[in-house]
Design an enzyme around this catalytic site. Structure first.
Site, short mmCIF file in Angstrom:
data_model
loop_
_atom_site.label_atom_id
_atom_site.label_comp_id
_atom_site.label_asym_id
_atom_site.label_seq_id
_atom_site.Cartn_x
_atom_site.Cartn_y
_atom_site.Cartn_z
N SER A 147 -43.80 25.43 -8.53
CA SER A 147 -44.36 25.15 -9.86
C SER A 147 -43.57 25.93 -10.91
O SER A 147 -42.83 26.86 -10.58
CB SER A 147 -45.82 25.62 -9.85
OG SER A 147 -46.34 25.72 -11.16
N TYR A 160 -53.44 30.53 -9.35
CA TYR A 160 -52.43 29.49 -9.06
C TYR A 160 -51.02 30.07 -9.17
O TYR A 160 -50.16 29.85 -8.31
CB TYR A 160 -52.65 28.36 -10.06
CG TYR A 160 -51.75 27.17 -9.96
CD1 TYR A 160 -52.01 26.16 -9.03
CD2 TYR A 160 -50.65 27.00 -10.81
CE1 TYR A 160 -51.20 25.03 -8.97
CE2 TYR A 160 -49.85 25.89 -10.75
CZ TYR A 160 -50.13 24.90 -9.82
OH TYR A 160 -49.32 23.78 -9.75
C1 GCO Z 1 -51.36 24.16 -15.75
C2 GCO Z 1 -50.87 22.97 -15.03
C3 GCO Z 1 -50.04 23.29 -13.84
C4 GCO Z 1 -48.72 22.66 -14.08
C5 GCO Z 1 -47.65 22.80 -13.12
C6 GCO Z 1 -46.41 23.32 -13.82
O1 GCO Z 1 -52.53 24.21 -16.00
O2 GCO Z 1 -50.52 24.99 -16.11
O3 GCO Z 1 -51.85 22.11 -14.70
O4 GCO Z 1 -50.55 22.73 -12.70
O5 GCO Z 1 -48.90 21.29 -14.20
O6 GCO Z 1 -47.93 23.46 -11.97
O7 GCO Z 1 -45.38 23.39 -12.93
#
Ligand code: GCO
Length: 264
Positions: A147, A160
């Site tokens: 990500s 995350y």
């Molecule tokens: C957020 C997004 C992430 C991104 C992604 C970027 O809230 O920042 O939803 O999920 O989309 O991972 O690479």
């Protein structure tokens, strides 16, 4: 020449979390390029069946398996079943993941752990059991879906980001340990893509929508199908000496500091 270099036809690819979103787009890309696709999801058999039917309607060979990627016993059973019923897995894409958008000071420990479990621990579990076969065959491709948050932070996505940053390092370590078996482990780092997961932050009127368009040099949200090329490259012979690399497909986000909103 390039026909053989990027050829994935006849290969068997397991893509976790491939009933929708980015996983589906990558599985579709590999499927259209001739690979047999193992579809995985964990929400319901109906959702898997619907996705399989959709893939098949495009001429893709797809078979669905419902299992929970965080449950080691389920993973072991499912992989044995796939290998017996379909064949050896040549390509593994660890794509299944979730996000919880909660500021750290308000986040419950249980929620933090759930994100880490699905986004970071499950790629370890699934790889561990798929790679055992690859080691015996001295051949394999593993792609971990990272990500932007493998590199940079953002308010409210701490768990995350911790998981995706960890997944980047797990990728490098897998590459370190498994390169000698002719297994290439790499990552794809998607930028901001128009999927269901990003729907809440993409709706018109949400300042984040405009922010992302302004923040991305390509000046738009990505189309999930834009990930197919990276998935094919990292699944094919073309990447046989590419190890531990994270290929960011982000319209240029990580190349720039961004610009003020009043600048063209
Ligand atoms: C957020 C997004 C992430 C991104 C992604 C970027 O809230 O920042 O939803 O999920 O989309 O991972 O690479």
């Amino acid at each position: 020449m390039s026909d053989t270099l990027f050829n994935v036809s006849g290969k068997i690819a397991l893509v976790t979390g491939s009933t929708h979103g980015l996983g589906k787009a990558m599985a579709r890309g590999l499927g259209l390029a001739g690979a047999t696709i193992i579809i995985n999801g964990n929400s319901s058999q109906e959702k898997i069946d619907a996705a399989v039917a959709e893939y098949q309607s495009e001429g893709i060979t797809a078979i669905g398996y419902k299992f929970n990627v965080t449950n080691e016993q389920e993973v072991i059973t499912a992989i044995a079943k796939i290998e017996a019923e379909v064949g050896n897995i040549d390509i593994l894409i660890n794509n299944a993941g979730i996000i919880k958008r909660t500021p750290l000071l308000e986040m419950e420990v249980a929620d933090f752990k759930e994100v880490i479990d699905i986004d970071l621990v499950s790629p370890f579990i699934v790889s561990k059991h798929v790679v055992k076969g690859m080691v015996l065959r001295k051949q394999g491709k593993v792609i971990n879906i990272c990500s932007m948050m493998s590199e940079i932070g953002r308010n409210s996505v701490g768990a995350y980001a911790a998981a995706k940053g960890g997944l980047k390092m797990l990728t490098k370590n897998m590459a370190t340990e498994w390169a000698k078996y002719n297994i290439q482990v790499n990552g794809i780092g998607p930028g901001y893509f128009a999927t269901k997961q990003t729907e809440p932050i993409r709706v018109d009127g949400n300042p984040f929508n405009e922010f992302i368009i302004n923040r991305t040099p390509a000046a738009k949200w990505g189309d999930p199908n834009d990930l197919a090329g990276a998935a094919i490259f990292l699944s094919s012979k073309a990447s046989d000496f590419v190890n531990g690399h994270i290929l960011y497909v982000d319209g240029g986000i990580l190349a720039t500091i961004g610009k003020p909103s009043n600048e063209e």
